[in-house]
Design a protein around this motif. Structure first.
Motif, PDB file in Angstrom:
ATOM      1  N   LEU A   1       0.846  -1.194   0.000  1.00 34.67           N
ATOM      2  CA  LEU A   1       0.000   0.000   0.000  1.00 34.67           C
ATOM      3  C   LEU A   1       0.884   1.247   0.000  1.00 34.67           C
ATOM      4  N   TRP A   2       1.911   1.241   0.827  1.00 38.56           N
ATOM      5  CA  TRP A   2       2.846   2.367   0.892  1.00 38.56           C
ATOM      6  C   TRP A   2       3.388   2.698  -0.495  1.00 38.56           C
ATOM      7  N   ARG A   3       3.873   1.685  -1.195  1.00 37.91           N
ATOM      8  CA  ARG A   3       4.474   1.908  -2.516  1.00 37.91           C
ATOM      9  C   ARG A   3       3.439   2.419  -3.511  1.00 37.91           C
ATOM     10  N   ASP A   4       2.254   1.864  -3.483  1.00 36.00           N
ATOM     11  CA  ASP A   4       1.208   2.289  -4.419  1.00 36.00           C
ATOM     12  C   ASP A   4       0.829   3.747  -4.202  1.00 36.00           C
ATOM     13  N   VAL A   5       0.687   4.153  -2.945  1.00 30.94           N
ATOM     14  CA  VAL A   5       0.275   5.529  -2.647  1.00 30.94           C
ATOM     15  C   VAL A   5       1.384   6.511  -2.989  1.00 30.94           C
ATOM     16  N   VAL A   6       2.627   6.194  -2.635  1.00 27.61           N
ATOM     17  CA  VAL A   6       3.744   7.091  -2.953  1.00 27.61           C
ATOM     18  C   VAL A   6       3.866   7.262  -4.467  1.00 27.61           C
ATOM     19  N   THR A   7       3.686   6.189  -5.202  1.00 34.18           N
ATOM     20  CA  THR A   7       3.726   6.271  -6.668  1.00 34.18           C
ATOM     21  C   THR A   7       2.626   7.177  -7.196  1.00 34.18           C
ATOM     22  N   ASP A   8       1.457   7.107  -6.601  1.00 35.82           N
ATOM     23  CA  ASP A   8       0.350   7.952  -7.022  1.00 35.82           C
ATOM     24  C   ASP A   8       0.631   9.429  -6.720  1.00 35.82           C
ATOM     25  N   VAL A   9       1.170   9.713  -5.526  1.00 38.00           N
ATOM     26  CA  VAL A   9       1.472  11.092  -5.144  1.00 38.00           C
ATOM     27  C   VAL A   9       2.537  11.685  -6.062  1.00 38.00           C
ATOM     28  N   ALA A  10       3.411  10.853  -6.577  1.00 40.55           N
ATOM     29  CA  ALA A  10       4.495  11.324  -7.442  1.00 40.55           C
ATOM     30  C   ALA A  10       3.984  12.088  -8.659  1.00 40.55           C
TER      31      ALA A  10
END
Length: 347
Positions: A194-203
């Motif tokens: 989840l962490w990786r998915d959200v950080v990728t989205d915020v990018a």
């Protein structure tokens, strides 16, 4: 600006005295207050974070924090141990973003555990999420079906928690060299996925920042193999706790690393990342430089005073370049002498 000073336990009062000495030398328009916290508070009131201390903390513009931890209270109930004070302050004040800069000061190349040519490239910022993960998740002791005791600590992050720390990290990268490495363990942990998915989205909101991802075990290896590759690292509470301590030895001593714990506003809590060091408390040999650098972060982030923050950092750099060393760096200068040297360099 109203600043609350919380010296705490162990070497906390000694290094806090040097920060107060520097504040007096700067002669800034600030109001100082003091309160008990940690083991000192437990000994006096029966609670590591008394209501009076919490009330003062909520009313302050910024908090300068020493350290908590006292072996005399290691056997009391967990919720009454000194360390619960800092966790309580983080939760009650909404301090979710922890900034831990690490760079090698000139002259300390031989003090690092790394080869000088590797250590000299270190200039990074670790952005650690501070209000979630296993430290704040459900925890306890239970008995299994086979009758044996089992301890458990639940690691959990919500999408909103990850999103808000990611924004802090991306903005920090924008102000530095434009590179952000997100550290997780997404190959085995759903929390990290989840962490990786959200950080990728915020990018997507920060096209000027280059985002990369790294598993935490590889990140620990890379911090000693090639730390110069990192600009800003963003990670969760547990991983950030470990990696930032590792980074401290890469730059020479844990006595040199400051930190800022920030809320959504301008209020923050500022502290050296080392502990209370009860084995050297009261001997006058603790390194006060991390506390002094924490004061610089306080002036920058809560006081909006970049000029004086930079003055303090330059004074510390000058003192180290001049060869001033405490016991942690193989020298003989005591706590007060190092504080005096920084004041002299400031002036």
């Amino acid at each position: 600006m109203k600043i609350l000073l919380l010296p705490g336990d162990g070497i906390g009062p000694e290094i806090m005295a040097e920060a107060e000495k520097l504040l007096a030398a700067l002669d800034l328009p600030v109001t100082l207050d003091h309160a008990l916290v940690g083991g000192a508070a437990y000994a006096a009131t029966g609670y590591p974070l008394p209501a009076e201390t919490l009330e003062k903390a909520k009313a302050a513009d910024a908090i300068l924090f020493g350290a908590v931890g006292d072996p005399r209270f290691d056997t009391v109930e967990r919720h009454l141990r000194p360390e619960q004070a800092i966790l309580g302050l983080r939760a009650e004040l909404g301090l979710f973003a922890n900034l831990r800069p690490a760079r090698l000061f000139s002259g300390l190349e031989d003090s690092s555990a790394l080869r000088p040519e590797v250590a000299s490239a270190i200039d990074l910022l670790i952005v650690r999420e501070l209000n979630g993960d296993v430290y704040f998740g459900e925890k306890g002791m239970r008995t299994t079906d086979s009758g044996e005791k089992q301890g458990y600590d639940i690691m959990a992050y919500s999408e909103s928690e990850v999103r808000r720390i990611a924004h802090v990290a991306f903005k920090a990268a924008q102000g530095r060299r434009g590179r952000l490495c997100s550290v997780d363990k997404a190959n085995v942990l759903e929390t990290s996925q989840l962490w990786r998915d959200v950080v990728t989205d915020v990018a997507r909101d920060y096209p000027d920042v280059t985002l990369s991802h790294m598993y935490v075990d590889n990140a620990a290896m890379q911090l000693v193999r090639n730390p110069g590759q990192f600009d800003v690292i963003v990670t969760g509470n547990l991983f950030g706790d470990i990696l930032s301590d590792q980074a401290s030895m890469c730059v020479g001593s844990i006595g040199l690393l400051a930190s800022a714990s920030l809320s959504a506003g301008t209020q923050g809590l500022y502290e050296p990342i080392h502990g209370s060091a009860p084995d050297i408390a009261g001997q006058g040999i603790a390194n006060p430089l991390a506390m002094i650098l924490s004061l610089a972060m306080l002036l920058r982030h809560s006081g909006g005073d970049e000029a004086n923050a930079a003055r303090i950092e330059a004074a510390v750099a000058q003192v180290l370049a001049d060869g001033c060393r405490g016991a942690d760096l193989g020298g003989t200068m005591g706590t007060a002498a190092l504080g005096d040297a920084v004041v002299a360099a400031l002036n």
